[in-house]
Design a protein around this motif. Sequence first.
Motif, PDB file in Angstrom:
ATOM      1  N   TYR A 158       5.003   5.261  11.947  1.00 19.42           N
ATOM      2  CA  TYR A 158       6.380   4.952  11.543  1.00 19.42           C
ATOM      3  C   TYR A 158       6.455   4.685  10.046  1.00 19.42           C
ATOM      4  O   TYR A 158       7.447   5.025   9.401  1.00 19.42           O
ATOM      5  CB  TYR A 158       6.926   3.778  12.357  1.00 19.42           C
ATOM      6  N   GLU A 159       5.406   4.108   9.480  1.00 25.64           N
ATOM      7  CA  GLU A 159       5.369   3.906   8.036  1.00 25.64           C
ATOM      8  C   GLU A 159       5.276   5.238   7.304  1.00 25.64           C
ATOM      9  O   GLU A 159       5.898   5.426   6.261  1.00 25.64           O
ATOM     10  CB  GLU A 159       4.199   3.004   7.654  1.00 25.64           C
ATOM     11  N   VAL A 160       4.503   6.171   7.871  1.00 27.31           N
ATOM     12  CA  VAL A 160       4.411   7.508   7.288  1.00 27.31           C
ATOM     13  C   VAL A 160       5.784   8.182   7.338  1.00 27.31           C
ATOM     14  O   VAL A 160       6.240   8.747   6.347  1.00 27.31           O
ATOM     15  CB  VAL A 160       3.360   8.379   8.021  1.00 27.31           C
ATOM     16  N   GLU A 161       6.441   8.088   8.478  1.00 31.01           N
ATOM     17  CA  GLU A 161       7.747   8.723   8.616  1.00 31.01           C
ATOM     18  C   GLU A 161       8.761   8.139   7.634  1.00 31.01           C
ATOM     19  O   GLU A 161       9.521   8.873   7.000  1.00 31.01           O
ATOM     20  CB  GLU A 161       8.260   8.589  10.048  1.00 31.01           C
ATOM     21  N   ARG A 193       4.793  16.126  14.837  1.00 32.41           N
ATOM     22  CA  ARG A 193       3.361  16.351  15.065  1.00 32.41           C
ATOM     23  C   ARG A 193       2.566  16.116  13.783  1.00 32.41           C
ATOM     24  O   ARG A 193       1.519  15.461  13.792  1.00 32.41           O
ATOM     25  CB  ARG A 193       3.101  17.774  15.573  1.00 32.41           C
ATOM     26  N   ALA A 194       3.071  16.646  12.679  1.00 33.47           N
ATOM     27  CA  ALA A 194       2.373  16.502  11.398  1.00 33.47           C
ATOM     28  C   ALA A 194       2.323  15.042  10.954  1.00 33.47           C
ATOM     29  O   ALA A 194       1.308  14.592  10.408  1.00 33.47           O
ATOM     30  CB  ALA A 194       3.047  17.365  10.331  1.00 33.47           C
ATOM     31  N   MET A 217       0.841  -1.191   0.000  1.00 31.35           N
ATOM     32  CA  MET A 217       0.000   0.000   0.000  1.00 31.35           C
ATOM     33  C   MET A 217       0.887   1.257   0.000  1.00 31.35           C
ATOM     34  O   MET A 217       1.749   1.413   0.849  1.00 31.35           O
ATOM     35  CB  MET A 217      -0.891  -0.016   1.247  1.00 31.35           C
ATOM     36  N   ALA A 218       0.670   2.109  -0.965  1.00 28.05           N
ATOM     37  CA  ALA A 218       1.412   3.364  -1.037  1.00 28.05           C
ATOM     38  C   ALA A 218       0.774   4.373  -0.086  1.00 28.05           C
ATOM     39  O   ALA A 218      -0.444   4.483  -0.006  1.00 28.05           O
ATOM     40  CB  ALA A 218       1.394   3.902  -2.456  1.00 28.05           C
ATOM     41  N   ILE A 219       1.608   5.073   0.629  1.00 31.88           N
ATOM     42  CA  ILE A 219       1.121   6.083   1.572  1.00 31.88           C
ATOM     43  C   ILE A 219       1.097   7.428   0.862  1.00 31.88           C
ATOM     44  O   ILE A 219       2.110   7.871   0.313  1.00 31.88           O
ATOM     45  CB  ILE A 219       2.004   6.136   2.828  1.00 31.88           C
ATOM     46  N   GLU A 220      -0.060   8.054   0.862  1.00 31.85           N
ATOM     47  CA  GLU A 220      -0.209   9.381   0.274  1.00 31.85           C
ATOM     48  C   GLU A 220       0.386  10.413   1.237  1.00 31.85           C
ATOM     49  O   GLU A 220       0.049  10.422   2.421  1.00 31.85           O
ATOM     50  CB  GLU A 220      -1.682   9.699   0.022  1.00 31.85           C
ATOM     51  N   LEU A 221       1.247  11.259   0.716  1.00 31.63           N
ATOM     52  CA  LEU A 221       1.885  12.289   1.535  1.00 31.63           C
ATOM     53  C   LEU A 221       1.434  13.664   1.048  1.00 31.63           C
ATOM     54  O   LEU A 221       1.710  14.033  -0.095  1.00 31.63           O
ATOM     55  CB  LEU A 221       3.410  12.174   1.447  1.00 31.63           C
ATOM     56  N   PRO A 222       0.728  14.409   1.896  1.00 30.72           N
ATOM     57  CA  PRO A 222       0.263  15.732   1.479  1.00 30.72           C
ATOM     58  C   PRO A 222       1.420  16.715   1.307  1.00 30.72           C
ATOM     59  O   PRO A 222       2.490  16.568   1.915  1.00 30.72           O
ATOM     60  CB  PRO A 222      -0.671  16.162   2.616  1.00 30.72           C
ATOM     61  N   HIS A 242      -1.203  13.076  10.467  1.00 25.83           N
ATOM     62  CA  HIS A 242      -1.496  12.465   9.171  1.00 25.83           C
ATOM     63  C   HIS A 242      -1.734  10.962   9.315  1.00 25.83           C
ATOM     64  O   HIS A 242      -2.672  10.420   8.724  1.00 25.83           O
ATOM     65  CB  HIS A 242      -0.368  12.732   8.174  1.00 25.83           C
ATOM     66  N   ALA A 243      -0.912  10.314  10.102  1.00 25.83           N
ATOM     67  CA  ALA A 243      -1.061   8.873  10.303  1.00 25.83           C
ATOM     68  C   ALA A 243      -2.410   8.545  10.932  1.00 25.83           C
ATOM     69  O   ALA A 243      -3.095   7.608  10.498  1.00 25.83           O
ATOM     70  CB  ALA A 243       0.077   8.340  11.172  1.00 25.83           C
ATOM     71  N   GLU A 244      -2.792   9.321  11.937  1.00 25.22           N
ATOM     72  CA  GLU A 244      -4.089   9.095  12.587  1.00 25.22           C
ATOM     73  C   GLU A 244      -5.237   9.307  11.613  1.00 25.22           C
ATOM     74  O   GLU A 244      -6.175   8.511  11.561  1.00 25.22           O
ATOM     75  CB  GLU A 244      -4.234  10.010  13.800  1.00 25.22           C
ATOM     76  N   GLN A 245      -5.176  10.368  10.821  1.00 23.26           N
ATOM     77  CA  GLN A 245      -6.248  10.665   9.872  1.00 23.26           C
ATOM     78  C   GLN A 245      -6.326   9.628   8.760  1.00 23.26           C
ATOM     79  O   GLN A 245      -7.408   9.302   8.289  1.00 23.26           O
ATOM     80  CB  GLN A 245      -6.058  12.062   9.279  1.00 23.26           C
ATOM     81  N   ALA A 246      -5.168   9.112   8.345  1.00 27.24           N
ATOM     82  CA  ALA A 246      -5.128   8.142   7.247  1.00 27.24           C
ATOM     83  C   ALA A 246      -5.326   6.707   7.731  1.00 27.24           C
ATOM     84  O   ALA A 246      -5.504   5.804   6.919  1.00 27.24           O
ATOM     85  CB  ALA A 246      -3.798   8.268   6.504  1.00 27.24           C
ATOM     86  N   GLY A 247      -5.255   6.516   9.049  1.00 27.49           N
ATOM     87  CA  GLY A 247      -5.415   5.181   9.603  1.00 27.49           C
ATOM     88  C   GLY A 247      -4.248   4.259   9.316  1.00 27.49           C
ATOM     89  O   GLY A 247      -4.436   3.068   9.101  1.00 27.49           O
TER      90      GLY A 247
END
Length: 63
Positions: free
Chosen positions: A49-52, A35-36, A1-6, A40-45
């Motif tokens: 650490y994967e987002v980072e 913080r960001a 799954m690709a993580i969308e990064l705003p 983002h991780a919480e909003q994207a579910g």
Amino acid sequence: MAIELPDDLLALERAAWEEIQAGQLIPDTAAAVQRAITVHAEQAGVDRYEVEMALKKAVRHGA
């Protein structure tokens, strides 16, 4: 799954990376990025650490 990064998250990480490369990273910048990432991780579910990891890869390695 690709993580969308705003765009705003990418911009924060770019700013932090520039400060790191200049040897001038300040705590406020680092904290803002963390913080960001968490928000983002919480909003994207997804795991923060994967987002980072995806964010650092995108900014530092041009992926």
